[in-house]
Design a protein around this motif. Structure first.
Motif, PDB file in Angstrom:
ATOM      1  N   MET A 360      -1.438  22.132 -21.986  1.00  0.00           N
ATOM      2  CA  MET A 360      -0.753  20.951 -21.590  1.00  0.00           C
ATOM      3  C   MET A 360       0.704  21.095 -21.214  1.00  0.00           C
ATOM      4  O   MET A 360       1.212  20.739 -20.121  1.00  0.00           O
ATOM      5  N   ARG A 361       1.273  21.820 -21.835  1.00  0.00           N
ATOM      6  CA  ARG A 361       2.728  22.093 -21.841  1.00  0.00           C
ATOM      7  C   ARG A 361       2.920  23.104 -20.512  1.00  0.00           C
ATOM      8  O   ARG A 361       3.832  22.630 -19.753  1.00  0.00           O
ATOM      9  N   MET A 362       2.024  23.875 -20.376  1.00  0.00           N
ATOM     10  CA  MET A 362       2.241  24.851 -19.138  1.00  0.00           C
ATOM     11  C   MET A 362       2.103  23.832 -17.870  1.00  0.00           C
ATOM     12  O   MET A 362       2.727  24.068 -16.854  1.00  0.00           O
ATOM     13  N   ILE A 368       2.806  20.195 -12.462  1.00  0.00           N
ATOM     14  CA  ILE A 368       1.428  20.087 -11.930  1.00  0.00           C
ATOM     15  C   ILE A 368       1.276  18.767 -11.249  1.00  0.00           C
ATOM     16  O   ILE A 368       1.219  17.872 -12.331  1.00  0.00           O
ATOM     17  N   ASP A 369       1.188  18.403 -10.283  1.00  0.00           N
ATOM     18  CA  ASP A 369       0.792  16.847  -9.714  1.00  0.00           C
ATOM     19  C   ASP A 369      -0.412  16.981  -9.748  1.00  0.00           C
ATOM     20  O   ASP A 369      -1.442  17.119  -8.949  1.00  0.00           O
ATOM     21  N   PHE A 370      -0.811  15.910 -10.540  1.00  0.00           N
ATOM     22  CA  PHE A 370      -2.343  15.313 -10.690  1.00  0.00           C
ATOM     23  C   PHE A 370      -2.671  14.044  -9.651  1.00  0.00           C
ATOM     24  O   PHE A 370      -3.817  13.708  -9.678  1.00  0.00           O
ATOM     25  N   LYS A 373      -5.558  15.654  -5.634  1.00  0.00           N
ATOM     26  CA  LYS A 373      -6.928  15.529  -5.971  1.00  0.00           C
ATOM     27  C   LYS A 373      -7.438  16.694  -6.379  1.00  0.00           C
ATOM     28  O   LYS A 373      -8.418  16.953  -7.310  1.00  0.00           O
ATOM     29  N   ARG A 374      -6.975  17.761  -5.501  1.00  0.00           N
ATOM     30  CA  ARG A 374      -7.711  19.407  -5.972  1.00  0.00           C
ATOM     31  C   ARG A 374      -7.268  19.612  -7.279  1.00  0.00           C
ATOM     32  O   ARG A 374      -8.011  20.410  -8.174  1.00  0.00           O
ATOM     33  N   ASN A 375      -6.134  19.213  -7.844  1.00  0.00           N
ATOM     34  CA  ASN A 375      -5.713  19.763  -9.009  1.00  0.00           C
ATOM     35  C   ASN A 375      -6.341  18.915 -10.118  1.00  0.00           C
ATOM     36  O   ASN A 375      -6.657  19.342 -11.022  1.00  0.00           O
ATOM     37  N   LEU A 376      -6.613  17.515  -9.963  1.00  0.00           N
ATOM     38  CA  LEU A 376      -7.249  16.934 -10.827  1.00  0.00           C
ATOM     39  C   LEU A 376      -8.912  17.345 -10.944  1.00  0.00           C
ATOM     40  O   LEU A 376      -9.379  17.261 -11.977  1.00  0.00           O
ATOM     41  N   GLY A 423      -1.328  24.457  -6.754  1.00  0.00           N
ATOM     42  CA  GLY A 423      -1.838  24.650  -7.888  1.00  0.00           C
ATOM     43  C   GLY A 423      -0.782  25.451  -8.617  1.00  0.00           C
ATOM     44  O   GLY A 423      -0.800  25.871 -10.082  1.00  0.00           O
ATOM     45  N   GLN A 424       0.177  25.878  -7.982  1.00  0.00           N
ATOM     46  CA  GLN A 424       1.273  26.876  -8.219  1.00  0.00           C
ATOM     47  C   GLN A 424       2.409  25.774  -8.869  1.00  0.00           C
ATOM     48  O   GLN A 424       3.264  26.156  -9.776  1.00  0.00           O
TER      49      GLN A 424
END
Length: 446
Positions: A360-362, A368-370, A373-376, A423-424
């Protein structure tokens, strides 16, 4: 000066300091290194020996230029447990060997093509949730140990007594982690195990009979291919364990960046990231040849380096030698075997939670922007398939399951979904590495 280096990388310490300095590193890694084999059913003595031999091999591969200690990898606990259920310790060694080979192949690719492809393959949106799966997937194991779950009867036996020991162990570990200073702050696991063991012994939960009967010197029961067993290839075990090497390689890179900063050296440039990753791979292959769990560089020992400012590889090598000697002391192995499950369960509650929190810390550190949608989607699929125990059966011999399947899903989704730059995050995960690689490339161009 507080940050002044006490011993340089190639400095040999005085004889009367060498033992003490090496013992510090042994204590720092001891609790975590023996915990992995205890949880997975492998031999703690062999784990100590393989970590010592693996560390010395690592120092040789890296030309004696990186002061890093290698111990049992927590990332492989779930895969090793799964592999044990399929092929026993012999099957685990096949998977461990394969993971070591993956390290070697990755080192070769980095040597010939650089690291950009690895950064694109393993962005924080993939690595972060996979690390969370490593910790959360083991949560039930920690609680079952803490509350004395009996697999044969499917019930908890005297759960409150055992859970009280587990909570006491957990409390001691937390106090040591939060309130102890200096070197003692680096070995909270060891304090927790010793404290919990003392309480368990007082409550009559420890049987000292085997410890008393154990000889001082004993050769462990090594699991050696073609000597103690004939290797039987299993694609299912390979599919379970090999992909995890990809995740631990990302962790390895993080350790190298921290170690470079602590020591004030550019280890990516000299001796090179490919050598350090190859060193990890050789250490893991060595473990597979004697019956130990996969090895990885230890953050605890990096912490010892940061506090002591002693960067001598001779000190690290000394710790490796001591670990090997401890592995042949029969009473040490018997003492480790006598530790009640409740004690290990109490330590595991914190350790596995910290692993999950590290993932989670990473994600947080890399911003990381949740809201994207792609990240979520990527994080959700990794978490549910990994923790839920999903699997894919291919024919009669190949099964991709759990964490391996979750890692595969994460890599594929990141590759096919649009907006890869999201994603980065802010690129902090590999930011320092980018700078070190650019410095290395500039030196070559010059």
């Amino acid at each position: 000066m507080e940050n002044e280096t006490k011993l340089q990388i190639h400095e040999v310490p005085k004889w009367n300091q060498w033992l003490i300095l090496s013992l510090q590193h042994l204590f720092a890694m001891f609790g975590a290194t023996i915990l992995v084999p205890v949880l997975t059913g492998l031999s703690p003595a062999i784990a100590l020996i393989s970590s010592g031999v693996g560390t010395i091999a690592y120092l040789i591969v890296t030309k004696g230029q990186i002061p890093a200690y290698l111990g049992s990898s927590f990332a492989f606990i779930m895969p090793v447990i799964a592999a044990m259920s399929i092929g026993g310790p012999e099957g685990v060694m096949i998977g461990t060997f394969t993971a070591g080979v993956i390290y070697g192949i990755t080192a070769l690719l980095i040597k010939t093509t650089g690291v950009k492809w690895l950064m694109n393959l393993l962005p924080p949106i993939v690595v972060g949730p996979v690390i969370m799966v490593i910790g959360l997937g083991l949560a039930s194991t920690a609680i079952e140990m803490a509350m004395n779950f009996d697999e044969e009867t499917g019930t908890y036996i005297d759960p409150m007594l055992h859970f009280s020991v587990a909570l006491t162990t957990l409390f001691i570990t937390i106090v040591a982690s939060v309130y102890f200073k200096g070197f003692f702050n680096l070995i909270p696991i060891l304090f927790g195990i010793v404290g919990g063991y003392t309480v368990a012994a007082w409550l009559g939960l420890v049987d000292f009979a085997e410890v008393a009967e154990a000889p001082w010197f004993r050769v462990p029961d090594f699991v050696t291919p073609f000597a103690t067993f004939d290797p039987q290839w299993s694609w299912s075990i390979v599919a379970i364990m090999a992909p995890i090497a990809v995740v631990t390689i990302a962790e390895h890179i993080g350790d190298q960046m921290v170690l470079s900063k602590v020591a004030g050296k550019n280890f990516v440039k000299q001796p090179g990231l490919h050598r350090s990753i190859l060193g990890d791979g050789i250490a893991t292959i060595i473990a597979s040849l004697v019956g130990g769990p996969p090895n990885t560089t230890y953050g605890e020992n990096i912490g010892v380096l940061a506090i002591t400012r002693v960067f001598s590889v001779f000190v690290i090598g000394g710790a490796g030698v001591l670990a090997i000697l401890f592995g042949f002391i029969g009473k040490v192995e018997a003492l480790i075997a006598s530790i009640p499950g409740a004690v290990m369960g109490g330590v595991s509650i914190l350790l596995f939670g910290i692993i999950a929190s590290s993932g989670m810390r990473m994600l947080i550190d890399n911003q990381i922007d949740f809201g994207v949608k792609r990240n979520l989607i990527i994080a959700s699929v990794i978490l549910v398939t990994g923790i839920g125990g999903a699997f894919i059966q291919i024919g009669d011999t190949l099964e991709i399951a759990g964490m391996a399947l979750a890692t595969l899903f994460g890599i594929v989704l990141h590759a096919i979904l649009p907006g890869k730059e999201h994603g980065q995050g802010n690129g902090k995960m590999f930011g320092s590495l980018h700078e070190q690689v650019r410095e290395n490339n500039n030196d070559r161009a010059a």
